[in-house]
Design a protein around this motif. Structure first.
Motif, short mmCIF file in Angstrom:
data_model
loop_
_atom_site.label_atom_id
_atom_site.label_comp_id
_atom_site.label_asym_id
_atom_site.label_seq_id
_atom_site.Cartn_x
_atom_site.Cartn_y
_atom_site.Cartn_z
N THR A 47 0.80 -1.22 0.00
CA THR A 47 0.00 0.00 0.00
C THR A 47 0.84 1.28 0.00
O THR A 47 0.55 2.19 -0.78
N TYR A 60 -6.08 3.24 -6.36
CA TYR A 60 -6.70 3.27 -5.04
C TYR A 60 -7.75 4.37 -4.99
O TYR A 60 -7.59 5.43 -5.59
N TYR A 66 -3.79 5.89 3.57
CA TYR A 66 -3.23 4.57 3.85
C TYR A 66 -2.53 4.47 5.21
O TYR A 66 -2.56 3.42 5.84
N HIS A 84 -9.35 -1.41 3.41
CA HIS A 84 -8.59 -1.91 2.25
C HIS A 84 -9.53 -2.42 1.16
O HIS A 84 -9.24 -2.26 -0.03
N THR A 89 -7.43 -1.91 -2.39
CA THR A 89 -6.11 -2.47 -2.12
C THR A 89 -6.02 -3.90 -2.64
O THR A 89 -5.05 -4.27 -3.31
#
Length: 192
Positions: A47, A60, A66, A84, A89
């Protein structure tokens, strides 16, 4: 000294076997890491790289958030997992995993079709350059300034040390591309 040169003469014959071993090694790495992209801890682990990359962050939905949703490897936090999922993600990681496994497969197909092997090598080089760009875009690649004397450039944090290893992948890609190109041209010449 004679024994040293005898060994060197013996070792000099391993160039073709070395290239084959290199092709297998790069393929194994790509396929293994690609398969791991389907596991949550690995998807979450990339990430920071994706969120900070000007070339990838658009995958994303909330790259700027994040840091608030990071899990340690193996940690299970339902709130972070939910974020996520919303952030894409996992979706991005699945796509990346398929791409990496595909590149590894292309490299392995070199004996059957060296043009496919060359394609895999070019994609490996592109991947290596892309990964190395994280040294410029991801703050987590450098030791942070939290009181110690050694921080910032040239002090690589664990993610930076991981990224730097892609120099090897880039160099391997050049060797494998050269090998595939020679093989493809030799086959073309044979066909006349």
């Amino acid at each position: 000294m004679k024994i040293v040169y005898s060994f060197l003469a013996f070792a000099s014959r391993f160039d073709k076997a070395g290239i084959r071993l290199l092709r297998i090694a790069v393929s194994v790495i790509l396929i293994w890491i690609g398969a791991l992209k389907f596991v949550p801890y690995e998807a979450e682990g990339i990430t920071p790289f994706v969120a900070n990359s000007p070339f990838m962050r658009f995958f994303y939905h909330h790259p700027e958030e994040y840091r608030q949703h990071r899990n340690k490897e193996g940690e299970v936090s339902p709130a972070n997992i939910s974020w996520h999922q919303i952030n894409n993600t996992y979706g991005y990681s699945y796509g990346l995993g398929l791409l990496l496994m595909g590149i590894g497969a292309l490299l392995l197909l070199n004996r059957a079709n060296p043009v496919l092997g060359a394609t895999g090598a070019v994609l490996t080089a592109i991947m290596g350059i892309g990964t190395l760009s994280f040294l410029l875009t991801t703050p987590e690649t450098w030791v942070p300034d939290i009181g110690g004397d050694h921080h910032g450039f040239p002090y690589l944090a664990a993610p930076g040390r991981l990224v730097l290893k892609d120099l090897i992948m880039l160099a391997a890609a050049v060797v494998l591309l050269t090998d595939s190109a020679k093989m493809a041209l030799a086959r073309r010449e044979k066909k006349g």
